[in-house]
Write a protein that holds these residues in place. Structure first.
Motif, short mmCIF file in Angstrom:
data_model
loop_
_atom_site.label_atom_id
_atom_site.label_comp_id
_atom_site.label_asym_id
_atom_site.label_seq_id
_atom_site.Cartn_x
_atom_site.Cartn_y
_atom_site.Cartn_z
N ASP A 165 0.83 -1.20 0.00
CA ASP A 165 0.00 0.00 0.00
C ASP A 165 0.87 1.26 0.00
O ASP A 165 1.95 1.30 0.60
N TYR A 167 0.85 5.38 0.90
CA TYR A 167 0.17 6.39 1.71
C TYR A 167 0.76 7.76 1.37
O TYR A 167 1.97 7.92 1.21
N ASN A 170 -1.16 13.99 3.50
CA ASN A 170 -2.16 14.95 3.03
C ASN A 170 -2.53 16.00 4.08
O ASN A 170 -3.38 16.85 3.83
N SER A 224 -0.44 11.56 7.61
CA SER A 224 -1.32 10.88 6.65
C SER A 224 -2.62 10.55 7.38
O SER A 224 -2.65 9.67 8.25
N LYS A 226 -6.84 9.83 7.10
CA LYS A 226 -7.94 9.39 6.24
C LYS A 226 -9.09 10.38 6.32
O LYS A 226 -9.77 10.50 7.34
N HIS A 227 -9.27 11.15 5.25
CA HIS A 227 -10.39 12.08 5.16
C HIS A 227 -11.47 11.49 4.26
O HIS A 227 -11.17 10.80 3.28
N ASN A 228 -12.70 11.79 4.61
CA ASN A 228 -13.82 11.34 3.78
C ASN A 228 -14.11 12.40 2.71
O ASN A 228 -14.54 13.51 3.04
N SER A 253 -2.64 6.61 7.42
CA SER A 253 -3.96 6.02 7.15
C SER A 253 -4.54 6.42 5.80
O SER A 253 -5.50 5.82 5.34
N MET A 254 -3.95 7.46 5.14
CA MET A 254 -4.51 7.91 3.86
C MET A 254 -3.85 7.15 2.71
O MET A 254 -2.87 7.59 2.11
N SER A 255 -4.37 5.97 2.42
CA SER A 255 -3.84 5.20 1.30
C SER A 255 -4.43 5.73 0.00
O SER A 255 -5.58 6.18 -0.04
N GLU A 260 -9.97 7.52 -6.91
CA GLU A 260 -10.44 8.12 -5.67
C GLU A 260 -9.69 9.44 -5.44
O GLU A 260 -8.49 9.53 -5.70
N ILE A 262 -8.10 12.81 -3.27
CA ILE A 262 -7.33 13.00 -2.03
C ILE A 262 -7.74 14.35 -1.45
O ILE A 262 -7.83 15.35 -2.16
#
Length: 661
Positions: A165, A167, A170, A224, A226-228, A253-255, A260, A262
Motif C-alpha cells: 500500500d 500512503y 495529506n 497521513s 484518512k479524510h472522507n 492512514s490515507m492510502s 479516488e 485526495i
C-alpha cells in the motif's frame, strides 16, 4: 618564486577568514533584509521543485495531484543560478496570517486519481521524492528522532510505502517561529539578492510606532490522515474541516487508490522564539558530523602544510648546493665537469625547446587560469558572506559572471605563453585567443547539452530551458569571446619572456629511463588529492545529498593549500626529470599536478557506488557521471596550469643561474 614567509602569511589570513566568517554563531550573510509583519498580515508559502537523492532529477511540484492556488500557479522571481540548478519556485495555496493560529483548515479535494496520476504518484513515493516549501525565504525543516539523535531534514516526503500500500501525506502541521521586530539599522547589512521583500525607506518610523514580528523558523510535520471526500464536497478552500483533525506522524492512514480523490488539510501554530533574525539559518547550517568535519579538515591541512614545507626546503637546499658547486669551478673545470657529470646541467641547450602541440598547451593554460581565477574569487566572496545559502542561485550566478569577466585574463596568458614559446613571434595570436575562448566552454556545452536531452526526456525541471540556452550562448559569444580576444591582443603586445639560455638546433637524445616517466606523473596527483579529499566528501554531499554547504572559509584555505602543493609537486617532478636528462618537461609539468583530477574522478565513482547506493536508473547514473566528468575536466585544467606556471618559473630561475656559453 614565492617566499615561505609570504605563503605562511597567506595561510594565516585564510585561516582567520575560516575561523571568523563561516563558523561564527549568529552570522548572517549580506544581501538580506528582515521583513516586518504586523499581526494579521498575510504570509505566503512558496513551493520549490520536488527533489530526491535517489534520482537526482527535480520535478515540478504541480506535476503531482496537489492543490493549486485560487489565482493560478505563478513563477516567483528567479535568477540565472536558480534556473541552472533546477529550482522552480512557485506560489502555493498555503496561506497564513501573522501570529494567528489556525487548525483544521481545508485546502482542497483533488480530482479522482486517473491511471496515469495514480502510477506517477506511486513512482514518486518509491523514488523518495521530497516536497520543498519556503516561507519568508526559509525552507521548511522537519525533525525526526532516531535512537538518541535528532535528525534535521529540509522538506518532507510525498508519501510512504508500507507493504503493497502507498500512503500520501495529506495533512501538514506547520510551526512558524517568530521574533519581535528589531530596529532595521541593527540587522541591516549592505547588499541585495535575498528573495524576501526589501524594507521600504519608512520602515524605521513604522517600527518605532507599531510592534511587529519577524519569521525566524519554519517547521513542518507531515501526517497521513484518512479524510472522507464526501464530507467536503460543499467546502471551499480555507473553510474549516467538518471534524477535529489530530496529527500523529507515527501512523499513516490515507492510502491512495485509483479513481479516488485526495483531501488536503493543514494547521499552523505561531510560537515566539528567542532566535534572533541573523541566527535563523543556524538550524540549517548545523548539520550532523560538524565536529568530524572541522577537526578532520584542520588535521589534514596541518599535515599537508608540514609535508609541503619539507618538500620545499629539501628542494631549495638541493638546487642551491648544485648551483654553488657548479659556479665555484673555473671555466676549464666546468667543461671537464660537463663531460663527467650527468643531470639537469646537461640539458641546458634543450630545456627550452618548444613542446609538442604548443598551441594546445597554451589553450589549456589560458583556460586553466580562467577557471582557477573564477574559483578563487568566487570562494573568497562566498567566505566573506556575499553568496549566502539564503540567496538561492547566487553562487552559480557569481561563478558564471566571474568566469565571463576573467576571459580577458585567459586570452592574455594563453597568447603570452604562445609568444614566449615562439621566441617573440606573436603571429597566430587570434587563433590562440579564439580557441582559448571556445575550448573549455565547448566541452562544457557538449556535456551539458547531452545531459540536458536526458532531462528533457524525463520532463525534469533540472533541464535547462531552450530560452536559457540561448541566453548562455549570447553570454558566451557577446561577452566571453570578445573579452578573450581583448586579452589576447594585450598578450600579443606584451613583451615575451626571454629564455636565459640558447637552444641548439639539434635536439639532445634522451637516455633510456629505468621507469616510465608518465607513471611518476600519474602518481604525483596523490599528494594534491590528499589536501582536498575530506573537503571533497562534504562538497559531494552538498551537491548530491541535498545538504547545505557553507564553510567557504575552510574551502578557501583548502584551495590555497591545493595551489601550493600542486606547484611544489610539479616543481619537484620537473627537477627529477631534468636530473635524468629528460628535457621534455612542458606537458609533464602540466599533468603532474593535473593528474589529481584522475583521483577525484575515481573518488566520484567510489562515492556513487558506496554513498549513493540508492541512486536508481541509468539516467540518474549517467547524469552523475556526466556532471562529475565536467567537474574533473575543470579541476584538471586549473591544477595543471598551476603546475605548469610554477615549473616554468622554476626552470627559468634555475637556468638563469647557470654560466653557459
Amino acid at each position: 618564486m614565492a617566499r615561505p614567509g609570504a605563503l605562511l602569511l597567506a595561510v594565516a589570513v585564510a585561516a582567520l577568514l575560516a575561523a571568523a566568517v563561516p563558523g561564527a554563531r549568529g552570522f548572517y550573510l549580506p544581501g538580506s533584509y528582515p521583513h516586518k509583519y504586523n499581526v494579521g498580515d498575510d504570509l505566503n508559502v512558496k513551493v520549490n521543485s520536488l527533489t530526491s537523492i535517489d534520482t537526482e532529477m527535480p520535478f515540478s511540484y504541480y506535476s503531482l495531484p496537489f492543490c493549486e492556488p485560487q489565482d493560478g500557479v505563478k513563477d516567483s522571481a528567479e535568477n540565472l543560478g536558480e534556473l541552472l540548478m533546477g529550482d522552480r519556485i512557485e506560489n502555493s495555496p498555503y496561506r497564513f496570517r501573522m501570529y494567528t493560529n489556525e487548525s483544521d483548515v481545508f485546502l482542497c479535494r483533488s480530482p479522482p486519481l486517473g491511471a496515469d496520476a495514480f502510477s506517477l504518484l506511486k513512482k514518486r513515493i518509491d523514488e523518495m521524492y521530497q516536497v520543498n516549501l519556503i516561507l519568508d525565504n526559509l525552507p521548511a525543516i522537519r525533525y525526526t528522532r532516531k535512537d538518541d539523535y535528532i535528525m534535521r531534514w529540509t522538506g518532507y516526503p510525498v508519501g510512504i510505502r508500507v507493504g503493497v500500500d502507498y500512503y500520501v501525506f495529506n495533512h501538514l502541521q506547520f510551526t512558524v517561529l517568530v521574533h519581535k521586530y528589531e530596529d532595521a539599522n541593527v540587522a541591516r547589512v549592505i547588499g541585495a539578492a535575498d528573495a524576501t521583500d526589501a524594507i521600504p525607506s519608512g520602515a524605521k518610523d513604522a517600527a518605532s510606532s507599531s510592534p511587529g514580528w519577524m519569521v525566524v523558523g519554519f517547521e513542518v510535520v507531515p501526517c497521513s490522515i484518512k479524510h472522507n471526500p464526501e464530507d467536503v464536497k460543499s467546502r471551499k478552500m480555507y473553510d474549516s474541516y467538518p471534524s477535529k483533525i489530530k496529527c500523529d506522524p507515527t501512523t499513516v492512514s490515507m492510502s491512495i487508490k485509483e479513481n479516488e480523490p485526495i483531501v488536503y488539510t493543514y494547521e499552523v501554530n505561531f510560537v515566539e522564539s528567542d532566535i534572533k533574525w541573523p541566527s535563523r539559518w543556524d538550524a540549517y547550517l548545523k548539520m550532523e558530523g560538524a565536529k568530524v568535519h572541522w577537526f578532520s579538515i584542520l588535521n589534514s591541512l596541518m599535515v599537508i602544510a608540514f609535508l609541503a614545507g619539507i618538500v620545499f626546503v629539501i628542494l631549495l637546499r638541493t638546487v642551491r648546493r648544485d648551483l654553488t658547486k657548479y659556479e665555484e669551478l673555473d671555466s676549464e673545470a666546468q667543461a671537464q665537469m660537463n663531460e663527467e657529470l650527468s643531470g639537469w646541467k646537461l640539458v641546458v641547450s634543450d630545456v627550452f625547446r618548444a613542446p609538442s602541440n604548443p598551441m594546445l598547451l597554451c589553450i589549456m593554460v589560458g583556460d586553466g587560469v580562467q577557471i582557477l581565477g573564477m574559483a578563487v574569487v568566487t570562494i573568497l566572496f562566498a567566505a566573506l558572506g556575499f553568496m549566502s545559502p539564503a540567496s538561492r542561485g547566487t553562487l552559480i550566478t557569481g561563478m558564471l559572471f566571474f568566469y565571463l569577466v576573467l576571459g580577458i585574463l585567459a586570452g592574455y596568458v594563453g597568447v603570452r605563453v604562445w609568444k614566449t614559446i615562439k621566441c617573440g613571434d606573436h603571429s597566430g595570436w587570434v587563433a590562440v585567443s579564439w580557441r582559448v575562448a571556445c575550448f573549455f566552454p565547448g566541452i562544457a556545452f557538449l556535456i551539458l547539452t547531452t545531459l540536458n536531452f536526458l532531462l528533457w526526456g524525463s520532463h525534469s525541471t533540472g533541464a535547462i530551458p531552450f530560452s536559457l540556452f540561448v541566453v548562455l550562448l549570447l553570454l558566451w559569444f557577446c561577452i566571453s569571446v570578445p573579452l578573450t580576444l581583448v586579452g589576447g591582443f594585450l598578450g600579443a603586445k606584451a613583451p615575451h619572456i626571454e629564455y636565459p639560455v640558447r637552444t641548439n638546433q639539434i635536439p639532445r637524445e634522451i637516455p633510456p629511463q629505468k621507469y616510465p616517466s608518465w607513471l611518476l606523473v600519474l602518481g604525483a596527483g596523490t599528494l594534491p588529492f590528499g589536501t582536498l579529499f575530506i573537503e571533497l566528501f562534504f562538497i559531494m554531499s552538498s551537491i548530491w545529498m541535498g545538504r547545505v554547504y557553507y564553510v567557504f572559509g575552510f574551502l578557501f584555505v583548502v584551495l590555497l593549500l591545493l595551489v601550493i602543493v600542486c606547484a611544489e609537486v610539479s616543481l619537484v617532478l620537473t627537477y627529477m626529470h631534468l636530473c635524468v636528462e629528460d628535457w621534455k618537461w612542458w606537458w609533464k609539468s602540466f599533468f603532474s599536478s593535473g593528474s589529481v583530477a584522475i583521483y577525484i574522478f575515481l573518488y566520484s565513482i567510489n562515492y556513487l557506488v558506496f554513498d549513493l547506493k540508492s541512486l536508481s536508473g541509468p539516467v540518474s547514473a549517467t547524469l552523475y557521471i556526466g556532471y562529475s566528468l565536467f567537474m574533473v575536466i575543470a579541476i584538471m585544467l586549473a591544477t595543471g596550469t598551476v603546475g605548469f606556471i610554477s615549473s616554468f618559473c622554476f626552470v627559468h630561475y634555475l637556468f638563469s643561474s647557470v654560466k653557459a656559453d
